[in-house]
Design a protein around this motif. Structure first.
Motif, PDB file in Angstrom:
ATOM      1  N   ASP A   5     -19.065 -10.910 -23.535  1.00 24.23           N
ATOM      2  CA  ASP A   5     -19.081 -11.996 -22.556  1.00 24.23           C
ATOM      3  C   ASP A   5     -19.714 -13.222 -23.187  1.00 24.23           C
ATOM      4  O   ASP A   5     -20.744 -13.138 -23.841  1.00 24.23           O
ATOM      5  CB  ASP A   5     -19.894 -11.603 -21.320  1.00 24.23           C
ATOM      6  CG  ASP A   5     -19.128 -10.685 -20.397  1.00 24.23           C
ATOM      7  OD1 ASP A   5     -17.948 -10.981 -20.137  1.00 24.23           O
ATOM      8  OD2 ASP A   5     -19.699  -9.681 -19.945  1.00 24.23           O
ATOM      9  N   SER A   6     -19.064 -14.349 -22.989  1.00 23.90           N
ATOM     10  CA  SER A   6     -19.673 -15.621 -23.374  1.00 23.90           C
ATOM     11  C   SER A   6     -19.585 -16.532 -22.152  1.00 23.90           C
ATOM     12  O   SER A   6     -19.196 -16.097 -21.085  1.00 23.90           O
ATOM     13  CB  SER A   6     -18.951 -16.223 -24.585  1.00 23.90           C
ATOM     14  OG  SER A   6     -17.659 -16.639 -24.233  1.00 23.90           O
ATOM     15  N   ALA A   7     -19.915 -17.769 -22.307  1.00 20.74           N
ATOM     16  CA  ALA A   7     -19.933 -18.693 -21.171  1.00 20.74           C
ATOM     17  C   ALA A   7     -18.547 -18.787 -20.534  1.00 20.74           C
ATOM     18  O   ALA A   7     -17.639 -19.383 -21.094  1.00 20.74           O
ATOM     19  CB  ALA A   7     -20.390 -20.072 -21.632  1.00 20.74           C
ATOM     20  N   ALA A   8     -18.376 -18.163 -19.371  1.00 21.43           N
ATOM     21  CA  ALA A   8     -17.130 -18.186 -18.588  1.00 21.43           C
ATOM     22  C   ALA A   8     -15.919 -17.671 -19.352  1.00 21.43           C
ATOM     23  O   ALA A   8     -14.791 -18.064 -19.078  1.00 21.43           O
ATOM     24  CB  ALA A   8     -16.870 -19.581 -18.050  1.00 21.43           C
ATOM     25  N   ALA A   9     -16.132 -16.804 -20.328  1.00 17.82           N
ATOM     26  CA  ALA A   9     -15.019 -16.245 -21.097  1.00 17.82           C
ATOM     27  C   ALA A   9     -15.326 -14.796 -21.471  1.00 17.82           C
ATOM     28  O   ALA A   9     -16.479 -14.370 -21.470  1.00 17.82           O
ATOM     29  CB  ALA A   9     -14.770 -17.063 -22.348  1.00 17.82           C
ATOM     30  N   LEU A  10     -14.281 -14.063 -21.762  1.00 20.56           N
ATOM     31  CA  LEU A  10     -14.396 -12.689 -22.250  1.00 20.56           C
ATOM     32  C   LEU A  10     -13.687 -12.657 -23.597  1.00 20.56           C
ATOM     33  O   LEU A  10     -12.540 -13.101 -23.710  1.00 20.56           O
ATOM     34  CB  LEU A  10     -13.745 -11.716 -21.271  1.00 20.56           C
ATOM     35  CG  LEU A  10     -13.719 -10.252 -21.667  1.00 20.56           C
ATOM     36  CD1 LEU A  10     -15.142  -9.691 -21.713  1.00 20.56           C
ATOM     37  CD2 LEU A  10     -12.884  -9.446 -20.691  1.00 20.56           C
ATOM     38  N   ILE A  11     -14.370 -12.148 -24.614  1.00 18.38           N
ATOM     39  CA  ILE A  11     -13.805 -12.096 -25.963  1.00 18.38           C
ATOM     40  C   ILE A  11     -13.609 -10.638 -26.345  1.00 18.38           C
ATOM     41  O   ILE A  11     -14.548  -9.847 -26.309  1.00 18.38           O
ATOM     42  CB  ILE A  11     -14.713 -12.808 -26.977  1.00 18.38           C
ATOM     43  CG1 ILE A  11     -14.880 -14.273 -26.582  1.00 18.38           C
ATOM     44  CG2 ILE A  11     -14.150 -12.690 -28.391  1.00 18.38           C
ATOM     45  CD1 ILE A  11     -15.927 -15.017 -27.363  1.00 18.38           C
ATOM     46  N   VAL A  12     -12.366 -10.313 -26.698  1.00 21.93           N
ATOM     47  CA  VAL A  12     -12.009  -8.955 -27.120  1.00 21.93           C
ATOM     48  C   VAL A  12     -11.643  -9.022 -28.595  1.00 21.93           C
ATOM     49  O   VAL A  12     -10.777  -9.798 -28.989  1.00 21.93           O
ATOM     50  CB  VAL A  12     -10.811  -8.413 -26.299  1.00 21.93           C
ATOM     51  CG1 VAL A  12     -10.483  -6.997 -26.716  1.00 21.93           C
ATOM     52  CG2 VAL A  12     -11.091  -8.492 -24.812  1.00 21.93           C
ATOM     53  N   THR A  13     -12.299  -8.210 -29.417  1.00 18.41           N
ATOM     54  CA  THR A  13     -11.986  -8.160 -30.839  1.00 18.41           C
ATOM     55  C   THR A  13     -11.311  -6.833 -31.146  1.00 18.41           C
ATOM     56  O   THR A  13     -11.680  -5.797 -30.590  1.00 18.41           O
ATOM     57  CB  THR A  13     -13.250  -8.335 -31.701  1.00 18.41           C
ATOM     58  OG1 THR A  13     -14.239  -7.387 -31.296  1.00 18.41           O
ATOM     59  CG2 THR A  13     -13.813  -9.732 -31.576  1.00 18.41           C
ATOM     60  N   THR A  14     -10.305  -6.883 -32.035  1.00 16.51           N
ATOM     61  CA  THR A  14      -9.521  -5.692 -32.351  1.00 16.51           C
ATOM     62  C   THR A  14      -9.451  -5.470 -33.859  1.00 16.51           C
ATOM     63  O   THR A  14      -9.644  -6.400 -34.644  1.00 16.51           O
ATOM     64  CB  THR A  14      -8.087  -5.822 -31.799  1.00 16.51           C
ATOM     65  OG1 THR A  14      -7.422  -6.894 -32.457  1.00 16.51           O
ATOM     66  CG2 THR A  14      -8.087  -6.062 -30.305  1.00 16.51           C
ATOM     67  N   THR A  15      -9.127  -4.241 -34.235  1.00 12.53           N
ATOM     68  CA  THR A  15      -9.021  -3.899 -35.652  1.00 12.53           C
ATOM     69  C   THR A  15      -7.668  -4.280 -36.240  1.00 12.53           C
ATOM     70  O   THR A  15      -7.511  -4.270 -37.454  1.00 12.53           O
ATOM     71  CB  THR A  15      -9.236  -2.389 -35.867  1.00 12.53           C
ATOM     72  OG1 THR A  15      -8.279  -1.669 -35.092  1.00 12.53           O
ATOM     73  CG2 THR A  15     -10.643  -1.982 -35.480  1.00 12.53           C
ATOM     74  N   ASN A  59     -17.729  -5.292 -38.856  1.00 18.46           N
ATOM     75  CA  ASN A  59     -17.535  -6.236 -37.744  1.00 18.46           C
ATOM     76  C   ASN A  59     -16.634  -7.395 -38.180  1.00 18.46           C
ATOM     77  O   ASN A  59     -16.952  -8.567 -38.008  1.00 18.46           O
ATOM     78  CB  ASN A  59     -18.874  -6.755 -37.209  1.00 18.46           C
ATOM     79  CG  ASN A  59     -18.709  -7.424 -35.858  1.00 18.46           C
ATOM     80  OD1 ASN A  59     -17.752  -7.163 -35.136  1.00 18.46           O
ATOM     81  ND2 ASN A  59     -19.639  -8.299 -35.516  1.00 18.46           N
ATOM     82  N   MET A  60     -15.478  -7.035 -38.741  1.00 15.65           N
ATOM     83  CA  MET A  60     -14.489  -8.000 -39.222  1.00 15.65           C
ATOM     84  C   MET A  60     -13.179  -7.800 -38.469  1.00 15.65           C
ATOM     85  O   MET A  60     -12.286  -7.093 -38.932  1.00 15.65           O
ATOM     86  CB  MET A  60     -14.255  -7.832 -40.730  1.00 15.65           C
ATOM     87  CG  MET A  60     -15.413  -8.231 -41.589  1.00 15.65           C
ATOM     88  SD  MET A  60     -15.757  -9.993 -41.515  1.00 15.65           S
ATOM     89  CE  MET A  60     -14.296 -10.661 -42.224  1.00 15.65           C
ATOM     90  N   PRO A  61     -13.055  -8.393 -37.293  1.00 12.22           N
ATOM     91  CA  PRO A  61     -11.827  -8.181 -36.510  1.00 12.22           C
ATOM     92  C   PRO A  61     -10.603  -8.849 -37.135  1.00 12.22           C
ATOM     93  O   PRO A  61     -10.706  -9.914 -37.738  1.00 12.22           O
ATOM     94  CB  PRO A  61     -12.161  -8.819 -35.161  1.00 12.22           C
ATOM     95  CG  PRO A  61     -13.218  -9.816 -35.447  1.00 12.22           C
ATOM     96  CD  PRO A  61     -13.996  -9.266 -36.612  1.00 12.22           C
ATOM     97  N   ALA A  62      -9.462  -8.200 -36.961  1.00 10.95           N
ATOM     98  CA  ALA A  62      -8.194  -8.796 -37.375  1.00 10.95           C
ATOM     99  C   ALA A  62      -7.602  -9.590 -36.221  1.00 10.95           C
ATOM    100  O   ALA A  62      -6.886 -10.558 -36.433  1.00 10.95           O
ATOM    101  CB  ALA A  62      -7.218  -7.714 -37.815  1.00 10.95           C
ATOM    102  N   GLY A  63      -7.905  -9.178 -34.991  1.00  7.88           N
ATOM    103  CA  GLY A  63      -7.403  -9.877 -33.820  1.00  7.88           C
ATOM    104  C   GLY A  63      -8.530 -10.260 -32.881  1.00  7.88           C
ATOM    105  O   GLY A  63      -9.482  -9.509 -32.701  1.00  7.88           O
ATOM    106  N   THR A  64      -8.412 -11.447 -32.304  1.00 14.75           N
ATOM    107  CA  THR A  64      -9.389 -11.915 -31.335  1.00 14.75           C
ATOM    108  C   THR A  64      -8.644 -12.436 -30.118  1.00 14.75           C
ATOM    109  O   THR A  64      -7.779 -13.303 -30.243  1.00 14.75           O
ATOM    110  CB  THR A  64     -10.269 -13.038 -31.914  1.00 14.75           C
ATOM    111  OG1 THR A  64     -10.901 -12.555 -33.099  1.00 14.75           O
ATOM    112  CG2 THR A  64     -11.337 -13.471 -30.927  1.00 14.75           C
ATOM    113  N   LEU A  65      -8.969 -11.888 -28.960  1.00 16.34           N
ATOM    114  CA  LEU A  65      -8.375 -12.301 -27.698  1.00 16.34           C
ATOM    115  C   LEU A  65      -9.469 -12.943 -26.861  1.00 16.34           C
ATOM    116  O   LEU A  65     -10.484 -12.313 -26.594  1.00 16.34           O
ATOM    117  CB  LEU A  65      -7.779 -11.092 -26.972  1.00 16.34           C
ATOM    118  CG  LEU A  65      -7.294 -11.280 -25.544  1.00 16.34           C
ATOM    119  CD1 LEU A  65      -6.097 -12.208 -25.488  1.00 16.34           C
ATOM    120  CD2 LEU A  65      -6.936  -9.934 -24.937  1.00 16.34           C
TER     121      LEU A  65
END
Length: 165
Positions: free
Chosen positions: A116-126, A71-77
């Motif tokens: 999902d977090s408070a009023a946001a969507l977090i996408v993590t990528t490899t 669970n170590m993303p290289a990219g976070t959107l």
């Protein structure tokens, strides 16, 4: 040496950061036991080359599967704004379709998760390239404002996309 010269010097001699998950070298060919990606000639791919002898290949977990396991993303959107709340399903479909295209060409570019977090969507990528491509796809399809921040001391990219109605 003045401040300008010092800043230019530090930029000039700055070493590029490399993905620590891709530093493992494999001799010959290999197959990832989790996703069936093939390592051949220094690259991970989905295509099994015609000359590759698969039964002699060693099993090595690919960098993308290792990132997912750790669970170590290289990219976070991070997506936010009132537009996200109204068009959430369309945005998620765009994200999944963009990942599907990128994953078909590059075996190490995958989505780790959508949270999902408070009023946001977090996408993590490899990988950082998928996060970058997702940010540009959102800008092209839905407009909005994107902010791209590459990590200075580690391999990573953080993208913040927002659009208010």
């Amino acid at each position: 040496m003045d401040k300008f010269q010092q800043s230019q010097k530090s930029k000039l001699f700055k070493t590029s950061t490399h993905d620590p998950y891709c530093s493992q070298r494999v001799e010959g060919s290999a197959i990832c036991p989790q996703c069936d990606a093939v390592y051949q000639a220094g690259n991970w791919t989905w295509k099994h080359p015609e000359n590759t002898v698969i039964h002699d290949a060693q099993t090595v977990t690919c960098p993308a599967c290792r990132r997912i396991d750790d669970n170590m993303p290289a990219g976070t959107l991070t997506l936010s704004g009132s537009f996200l709340l109204k068009h959430r399903n369309e945005i998620i479909n765009l994200i999944k379709n963009t990942e599907k295209k990128e994953k078909a060409e590059h075996a190490l570019e995958r989505i780790i998760g959508l949270t999902d977090s408070a009023a946001a969507l977090i996408v993590t990528t490899t990988g950082i390239h998928l996060a970058n491509r997702l940010g540009h796809a959102l800008e092209a399809a839905f407009k909005g404002n994107s902010d791209y921040r590459y990590g200075d001391d580690k391999y990573g990219l953080s993208v913040n996309w927002t659009r208010d109605e």
